[in-house]
Design a protein around this motif. Structure first.
Motif, PDB file in Angstrom:
ATOM      1  N   VAL A 310       0.844  -1.207   0.000  1.00 57.35           N
ATOM      2  CA  VAL A 310       0.000   0.000   0.000  1.00 57.35           C
ATOM      3  C   VAL A 310       0.879   1.256   0.000  1.00 57.35           C
ATOM      4  CG1 VAL A 310      -1.670   1.341   1.344  1.00 57.35           C
ATOM      5  CG2 VAL A 310      -1.957  -1.139   1.078  1.00 57.35           C
ATOM      6  N   ALA A 311       1.939   1.222   0.803  1.00 53.67           N
ATOM      7  CA  ALA A 311       2.832   2.379   0.870  1.00 53.67           C
ATOM      8  C   ALA A 311       3.534   2.616  -0.465  1.00 53.67           C
ATOM      9  CB  ALA A 311       3.863   2.181   1.982  1.00 53.67           C
ATOM     10  N   LEU A 312       3.962   1.540  -1.127  1.00 62.63           N
ATOM     11  CA  LEU A 312       4.591   1.697  -2.436  1.00 62.63           C
ATOM     12  C   LEU A 312       3.600   2.244  -3.461  1.00 62.63           C
ATOM     13  CD1 LEU A 312       6.901  -1.440  -2.880  1.00 62.63           C
ATOM     14  CD2 LEU A 312       7.599   0.967  -2.706  1.00 62.63           C
ATOM     15  N   ALA A 313       2.352   1.768  -3.403  1.00 67.77           N
ATOM     16  CA  ALA A 313       1.333   2.285  -4.310  1.00 67.77           C
ATOM     17  C   ALA A 313       1.102   3.776  -4.065  1.00 67.77           C
ATOM     18  CB  ALA A 313       0.031   1.509  -4.142  1.00 67.77           C
ATOM     19  N   ALA A 314       1.077   4.164  -2.793  1.00 64.21           N
ATOM     20  CA  ALA A 314       0.922   5.585  -2.466  1.00 64.21           C
ATOM     21  C   ALA A 314       2.122   6.380  -2.967  1.00 64.21           C
ATOM     22  CB  ALA A 314       0.760   5.764  -0.956  1.00 64.21           C
ATOM     23  N   TYR A 315       3.313   5.784  -2.850  1.00 62.40           N
ATOM     24  CA  TYR A 315       4.506   6.486  -3.325  1.00 62.40           C
ATOM     25  C   TYR A 315       4.454   6.695  -4.843  1.00 62.40           C
ATOM     26  CZ  TYR A 315       9.052   7.878  -4.706  1.00 62.40           C
ATOM     27  OH  TYR A 315      10.064   8.590  -5.281  1.00 62.40           O
ATOM     28  N   ILE A 316       4.112   5.641  -5.581  1.00 66.65           N
ATOM     29  CA  ILE A 316       4.032   5.776  -7.034  1.00 66.65           C
ATOM     30  C   ILE A 316       2.934   6.778  -7.409  1.00 66.65           C
ATOM     31  CG2 ILE A 316       3.671   4.552  -9.209  1.00 66.65           C
ATOM     32  CD1 ILE A 316       6.282   3.873  -7.788  1.00 66.65           C
ATOM     33  N   GLY A 317       1.849   6.801  -6.617  1.00 68.52           N
ATOM     34  CA  GLY A 317       0.801   7.789  -6.838  1.00 68.52           C
ATOM     35  C   GLY A 317       1.319   9.202  -6.654  1.00 68.52           C
ATOM     36  N   HIS A 318       2.107   9.419  -5.597  1.00 66.26           N
ATOM     37  CA  HIS A 318       2.710  10.730  -5.383  1.00 66.26           C
ATOM     38  C   HIS A 318       3.601  11.120  -6.558  1.00 66.26           C
ATOM     39  CE1 HIS A 318       7.090  10.981  -4.825  1.00 66.26           C
ATOM     40  NE2 HIS A 318       6.860  12.257  -4.616  1.00 66.26           N
ATOM     41  N   SER A 319       4.379  10.129  -7.038  1.00 66.62           N
ATOM     42  CA  SER A 319       5.322  10.411  -8.120  1.00 66.62           C
ATOM     43  C   SER A 319       4.606  10.872  -9.390  1.00 66.62           C
ATOM     44  CB  SER A 319       6.159   9.157  -8.411  1.00 66.62           C
ATOM     45  OG  SER A 319       7.083   9.399  -9.441  1.00 66.62           O
ATOM     46  N   ALA A 320       3.532  10.170  -9.752  1.00 61.03           N
ATOM     47  CA  ALA A 320       2.768  10.562 -10.938  1.00 61.03           C
ATOM     48  C   ALA A 320       2.138  11.936 -10.749  1.00 61.03           C
ATOM     49  CB  ALA A 320       1.693   9.518 -11.235  1.00 61.03           C
ATOM     50  N   LEU A 321       1.598  12.184  -9.563  1.00 62.88           N
ATOM     51  CA  LEU A 321       0.977  13.475  -9.270  1.00 62.88           C
ATOM     52  C   LEU A 321       2.001  14.600  -9.367  1.00 62.88           C
ATOM     53  CD1 LEU A 321      -1.398  15.179  -8.259  1.00 62.88           C
ATOM     54  CD2 LEU A 321      -0.817  14.465  -5.918  1.00 62.88           C
ATOM     55  N   TRP A 322       3.147  14.421  -8.752  1.00 66.52           N
ATOM     56  CA  TRP A 322       4.205  15.429  -8.798  1.00 66.52           C
ATOM     57  C   TRP A 322       4.691  15.666 -10.223  1.00 66.52           C
ATOM     58  CZ3 TRP A 322       7.306  19.294  -7.821  1.00 66.52           C
ATOM     59  CH2 TRP A 322       8.596  19.317  -8.351  1.00 66.52           C
ATOM     60  N   ASN A 323       4.905  14.600 -10.972  1.00 63.92           N
ATOM     61  CA  ASN A 323       5.418  14.750 -12.340  1.00 63.92           C
ATOM     62  C   ASN A 323       4.455  15.532 -13.221  1.00 63.92           C
ATOM     63  OD1 ASN A 323       7.860  13.411 -11.945  1.00 63.92           O
ATOM     64  ND2 ASN A 323       6.979  11.402 -12.371  1.00 63.92           N
ATOM     65  N   VAL A 324       3.157  15.261 -13.106  1.00 61.15           N
ATOM     66  CA  VAL A 324       2.171  15.990 -13.907  1.00 61.15           C
ATOM     67  C   VAL A 324       2.163  17.466 -13.520  1.00 61.15           C
ATOM     68  CG1 VAL A 324      -0.301  16.285 -14.350  1.00 61.15           C
ATOM     69  CG2 VAL A 324       0.709  13.991 -14.356  1.00 61.15           C
ATOM     70  N   LEU A 325       2.130  17.742 -12.225  1.00 63.31           N
ATOM     71  CA  LEU A 325       2.068  19.128 -11.759  1.00 63.31           C
ATOM     72  C   LEU A 325       3.329  19.902 -12.138  1.00 63.31           C
ATOM     73  CD1 LEU A 325       0.600  18.445  -8.204  1.00 63.31           C
ATOM     74  CD2 LEU A 325      -0.626  19.456 -10.140  1.00 63.31           C
ATOM     75  N   ALA A 326       4.495  19.292 -11.921  1.00 67.54           N
ATOM     76  CA  ALA A 326       5.747  19.974 -12.231  1.00 67.54           C
ATOM     77  C   ALA A 326       5.868  20.240 -13.725  1.00 67.54           C
ATOM     78  CB  ALA A 326       6.937  19.150 -11.736  1.00 67.54           C
ATOM     79  N   ALA A 327       5.466  19.262 -14.542  1.00 64.85           N
ATOM     80  CA  ALA A 327       5.533  19.450 -15.995  1.00 64.85           C
ATOM     81  C   ALA A 327       4.640  20.602 -16.426  1.00 64.85           C
ATOM     82  CB  ALA A 327       5.119  18.161 -16.701  1.00 64.85           C
ATOM     83  N   SER A 328       3.422  20.664 -15.919  1.00 65.32           N
ATOM     84  CA  SER A 328       2.492  21.728 -16.303  1.00 65.32           C
ATOM     85  C   SER A 328       3.012  23.099 -15.866  1.00 65.32           C
ATOM     86  CB  SER A 328       1.113  21.474 -15.697  1.00 65.32           C
ATOM     87  OG  SER A 328       0.536  20.304 -16.246  1.00 65.32           O
ATOM     88  N   VAL A 329       3.553  23.184 -14.652  1.00 65.31           N
ATOM     89  CA  VAL A 329       4.098  24.455 -14.171  1.00 65.31           C
ATOM     90  C   VAL A 329       5.218  24.928 -15.088  1.00 65.31           C
ATOM     91  CG1 VAL A 329       5.460  25.518 -12.329  1.00 65.31           C
ATOM     92  CG2 VAL A 329       3.440  24.183 -11.761  1.00 65.31           C
ATOM     93  N   ARG A 330       6.148  24.048 -15.402  1.00 67.80           N
ATOM     94  CA  ARG A 330       7.282  24.449 -16.231  1.00 67.80           C
ATOM     95  C   ARG A 330       6.850  24.806 -17.640  1.00 67.80           C
ATOM     96  NH1 ARG A 330      10.462  19.259 -13.799  1.00 67.80           N
ATOM     97  NH2 ARG A 330      11.072  20.207 -11.805  1.00 67.80           N
TER      98      ARG A 330
END
Length: 404
Positions: A310-330
């Motif tokens: 569950v923790a790994l799934a949450a981590y991968i979820g964070h990673s996808a969320l961060w990558n989308v947000l950071a890409a859009s900001v840049r």
């Protein structure tokens, strides 16, 4: 909001090339294991892929800002198809060798960086600013499906059927990507209102780095991304060993664990635009990073397989969320004329963070055991969360159009 035919072509090209990447992740190490029994020789292949990317990324950024980005995209993917066509013939005729694999990894590292960074630069020219969150979310979700779910098992199945089969399918996948980019109809040169890079590669690189550093929002995402890159790679550099010795998993069970955890990434990619619309970029990024920190802290204190999954799934979820947000900001913050150099400067810092994390991960695991590095990684993500929280007023001002 419809994203349009140009976006669909970019999406298709990205999906095809990422399917090939997923196949490569499994198939080429298997091929290497058939050619040599030396762990050091096999471990050197990722290094042969990473070092050229670090050395070439800034110069490639200048190329992206000077050339026709559509042409760069389809040529890069046709070149990847050609590399795998040659490899397919060599494997089929039993003339492939370890030096050939090293050459493939070197070439693919450079060309993959060119293709990925150019696709990043092209997207905001094909999609309106309002559609970028949605566009990046769809691309991230598709990438997870083909990279994590489809590519690796398909690569293993094809290799078991015939050693040349994965390379053969990669040839077709990269050809399909090249065709998708070739069919783009927009003008993807630097816009008429933009400014071409100054004469000389080094002058162009300096301009890109200077702009990245002086734009406070983009600089903040670079700092966060670098810290997160170190934190990510600390435990992931030896995760397979943790799974085997701490969790007691077989190789097949480890693969299932990673596949199951990738489901969290789909949730993260799906939620990015919705979360940003509710609470803004600053708080959304803080939530993502706090989730990453909590995930690693949980793993550091438990050996329960369900809790770790569950923790790994949450981590991968964070990673996808961060990558989308950071890409859009840049993409929203960066002028089109500087997009190639800014993303190259950003990814150079990311590559360096990953390399440092890999170095620290092995040392920490050797010295303190296989669970302790998760605690260190969680602390780094907590630090990245603090940086993002402090920057929330800045993000709000930028979203209102009041700050660069």
């Amino acid at each position: 909001m419809k994203l349009g035919a140009e976006y669909r072509r970019i999406w298709a090209g990205n999906a095809s090339s990422n399917l090939a990447d997923g196949i490569t992740f499994i198939a080429l190490p298997l091929l290497a294991a058939d050619l040599t029994s030396s762990p050091a020789a096999i471990a050197g292949l990722p290094l042969a892929h990473a070092v050229p990317r670090i050395l070439a990324v800034l110069g490639l950024g200048v190329l992206i800002d000077r050339g026709d980005r559509r042409v760069l995209l389809y040529r890069a993917n046709f070149a990847r198809a050609a590399v795998f066509a040659v490899l397919t013939m060599l494997v089929a005729t039993h003339t492939a060798s370890l030096p050939v694999l090293y050459a493939v990894f070197v070439v693919m590292g450079v060309v993959e960086t060119l293709s990925d960074n150019t696709a990043f630069a092209v997207l905001p020219q094909a999609v309106t600013a309002a559609g970028l969150d949605r566009a990046n979310s769809r691309i991230a979700g598709t990438q997870l499906i083909v990279d994590e779910f489809a590519g690796p098992p398909l690569g293993g199945f094809l290799f078991a059927a015939a050693a040349f089969a994965p390379s053969g399918l990669n040839t077709l996948a990269f050809l399909a990507a090249g065709v998708s980019y070739f069919l783009l109809r927009g003008n993807y040169r630097v816009p008429a209102g933009g400014t071409a890079p100054p004469a000389g590669v080094y002058a162009g690189i300096r301009e890109g780095i200077s702009w990245t550093w002086h734009h406070r929002i983009v600089r903040t995402t670079v700092v966060i991304g670098t810290i997160a890159g170190v934190g990510y790679m600390i435990p992931f550099s030896y995760l397979v060993l943790y799974a085997r010795e701490v969790l007691g998993l077989s190789s097949a069970e480890y693969g299932l664990l990673l596949s199951a955890s990738a489901l969290g990434g789909l949730a993260g990619a799906w939620s990015a635009g919705r979360l940003r619309a509710r609470i803004g970029y600053g708080w959304s990024i803080a939530v993502a990073l706090a989730t990453g920190s909590a995930s690693f802290l949980v793993i550091s204190v438990t050996e329960n397989l369900v809790a770790v999954a569950v923790a790994l799934a949450a981590y991968i979820g964070h990673s996808a969320l961060w990558n989308v947000l950071a890409a859009s900001v840049r993409q929203k913050a960066t002028p089109a004329a500087l997009m190639g150099r800014v993303i190259s400067a950003t990814r150079l810092m990311s590559f360096c963070g990953l390399a440092l994390g890999a170095l620290l991960g092995g040392r920490l695991a050797t010295t303190f055991g296989l669970r302790a590095p998760f605690l260190v990684a969680g602390a780094l993500f907590a630090a990245a969360t603090a940086v993002s929280v402090l920057a929330i007023p800045r993000f709000r001002a930028w979203e209102r159009g009041g700050e660069e």
